[in-house]
Motif scaffolding. Structure first.
Motif, PDB file in Angstrom:
ATOM      1  N   LYS A   1       0.491  -1.142  -0.057  1.00 13.72           N
ATOM      2  CA  LYS A   1      -0.406  -0.189   0.207  1.00 13.72           C
ATOM      3  C   LYS A   1       0.584   1.257  -0.047  1.00 13.72           C
ATOM      4  O   LYS A   1       0.456   2.437   0.089  1.00 13.72           O
ATOM      5  CB  LYS A   1      -1.156   0.282   1.059  1.00 13.72           C
TER       6      LYS A   1
ATOM      7  N   HIS B   1      -2.205   8.971  -2.863  1.00 16.63           N
ATOM      8  CA  HIS B   1      -3.123   9.290  -2.677  1.00 16.63           C
ATOM      9  C   HIS B   1      -2.674  11.121  -1.512  1.00 16.63           C
ATOM     10  O   HIS B   1      -3.095  12.100  -1.441  1.00 16.63           O
ATOM     11  CB  HIS B   1      -3.904   9.016  -1.262  1.00 16.63           C
TER      12      HIS B   1
ATOM     13  N   LYS C   1     -11.106  13.838   3.024  1.00 12.18           N
ATOM     14  CA  LYS C   1     -10.370  12.953   1.780  1.00 12.18           C
ATOM     15  C   LYS C   1      -9.792  11.813   2.696  1.00 12.18           C
ATOM     16  O   LYS C   1      -9.651  11.652   2.124  1.00 12.18           O
ATOM     17  CB  LYS C   1      -9.793  14.328   0.949  1.00 12.18           C
TER      18      LYS C   1
ATOM     19  N   ILE D   1     -12.292   8.735   4.303  1.00 13.18           N
ATOM     20  CA  ILE D   1     -12.958   8.182   3.411  1.00 13.18           C
ATOM     21  C   ILE D   1     -11.811   6.161   3.594  1.00 13.18           C
ATOM     22  O   ILE D   1     -11.735   6.700   3.688  1.00 13.18           O
ATOM     23  CB  ILE D   1     -12.485   8.300   1.895  1.00 13.18           C
ATOM     24  N   ASP D   2     -13.007   5.771   4.013  1.00 12.91           N
ATOM     25  CA  ASP D   2     -12.411   3.918   4.254  1.00 12.91           C
ATOM     26  C   ASP D   2     -11.897   4.122   5.471  1.00 12.91           C
ATOM     27  O   ASP D   2     -10.981   3.125   6.196  1.00 12.91           O
ATOM     28  CB  ASP D   2     -12.253   3.110   2.955  1.00 12.91           C
ATOM     29  N   GLY D   3     -11.738   5.362   6.487  1.00 15.42           N
ATOM     30  CA  GLY D   3     -11.403   5.254   7.832  1.00 15.42           C
ATOM     31  C   GLY D   3     -11.934   4.619   8.919  1.00 15.42           C
ATOM     32  O   GLY D   3     -13.057   4.999   9.084  1.00 15.42           O
ATOM     33  N   GLN D   4     -11.404   6.260  10.068  1.00 18.80           N
ATOM     34  CA  GLN D   4     -11.678   5.528  11.092  1.00 18.80           C
ATOM     35  C   GLN D   4     -11.580   6.967  12.186  1.00 18.80           C
ATOM     36  O   GLN D   4     -11.142   7.513  12.206  1.00 18.80           O
ATOM     37  CB  GLN D   4     -11.642   4.630  12.379  1.00 18.80           C
TER      38      GLN D   4
ATOM     39  N   ASP E   1      -6.219   7.364   8.047  1.00 23.06           N
ATOM     40  CA  ASP E   1      -6.582   6.967   7.484  1.00 23.06           C
ATOM     41  C   ASP E   1      -7.168   5.837   6.825  1.00 23.06           C
ATOM     42  O   ASP E   1      -6.761   5.023   7.667  1.00 23.06           O
ATOM     43  CB  ASP E   1      -6.318   7.773   6.391  1.00 23.06           C
ATOM     44  N   ARG E   2      -7.672   5.724   5.434  1.00 26.96           N
ATOM     45  CA  ARG E   2      -7.518   3.463   5.134  1.00 26.96           C
ATOM     46  C   ARG E   2      -6.501   2.802   5.050  1.00 26.96           C
ATOM     47  O   ARG E   2      -6.694   1.481   4.777  1.00 26.96           O
ATOM     48  CB  ARG E   2      -7.816   4.101   3.692  1.00 26.96           C
TER      49      ARG E   2
END
Length: 132
Positions: free
Chosen positions: A14, A21, A95, A98-101, A120-121
């Motif tokens: 990743k 990103h 931004k 997104i798909d984070g917590q 973040d994600r």
């Protein structure tokens, strides 16, 4: 001693996605170097052996670990961003979440005009602050 640089270790290939990103959502940021694993090297071919990128002038290093570790990122270490405007803070938070917590949703916690803390994600922890 030459310098001190924050170092991020990603798993599951990743690192490059994360760097791309981050530099796409924070202006005045860039990927400065990428060295990839080649065929028959210790990491998965094409993944990041070592890379550097900068966010608003702060340099970071990162890798894709070729070993699956039982640990990942922790909020005990976070990237702290001081924003200039509420719009900038809201945009960046939107931004990154997104798909984070959310660890501390955007709000007024008394020590700044607006603050938010999130993972973040990719699991990297960010604190976003709008000073008083």
């Amino acid at each position: 001693m030459e310098k001190v640089t924050p170092f991020l270790m990603f798993q599951d290939g990743k690192a490059e996605e994360a760097m791309n990103h981050y530099v796409s959502i924070i202006e005045d940021s860039e990927i400065t170097s990428v060295v990839r694993y080649g065929k028959n090297e210790t990491g998965n071919e094409g993944t990041v052996m070592q890379a550097t990128f900068s966010l608003k002038g702060q340099e970071f290093m990162c890798i894709d670990s070729n070993v699956k570790h039982q640990f990942s990122f922790t909020p005990s270490f976070s990237i702290f961003v001081t924003c200039d405007t509420e719009e900038e803070l809201d945009d960046l938070y939107g931004k990154l979440i997104i798909d984070g917590q959310a660890l501390m949703p955007l709000g007024d916690y008394g020590f700044s005009k607006k603050f938010g803390w999130l993972n973040d994600r990719f699991g990297v922890s960010w604190q976003l602050n709008l000073p008083k």
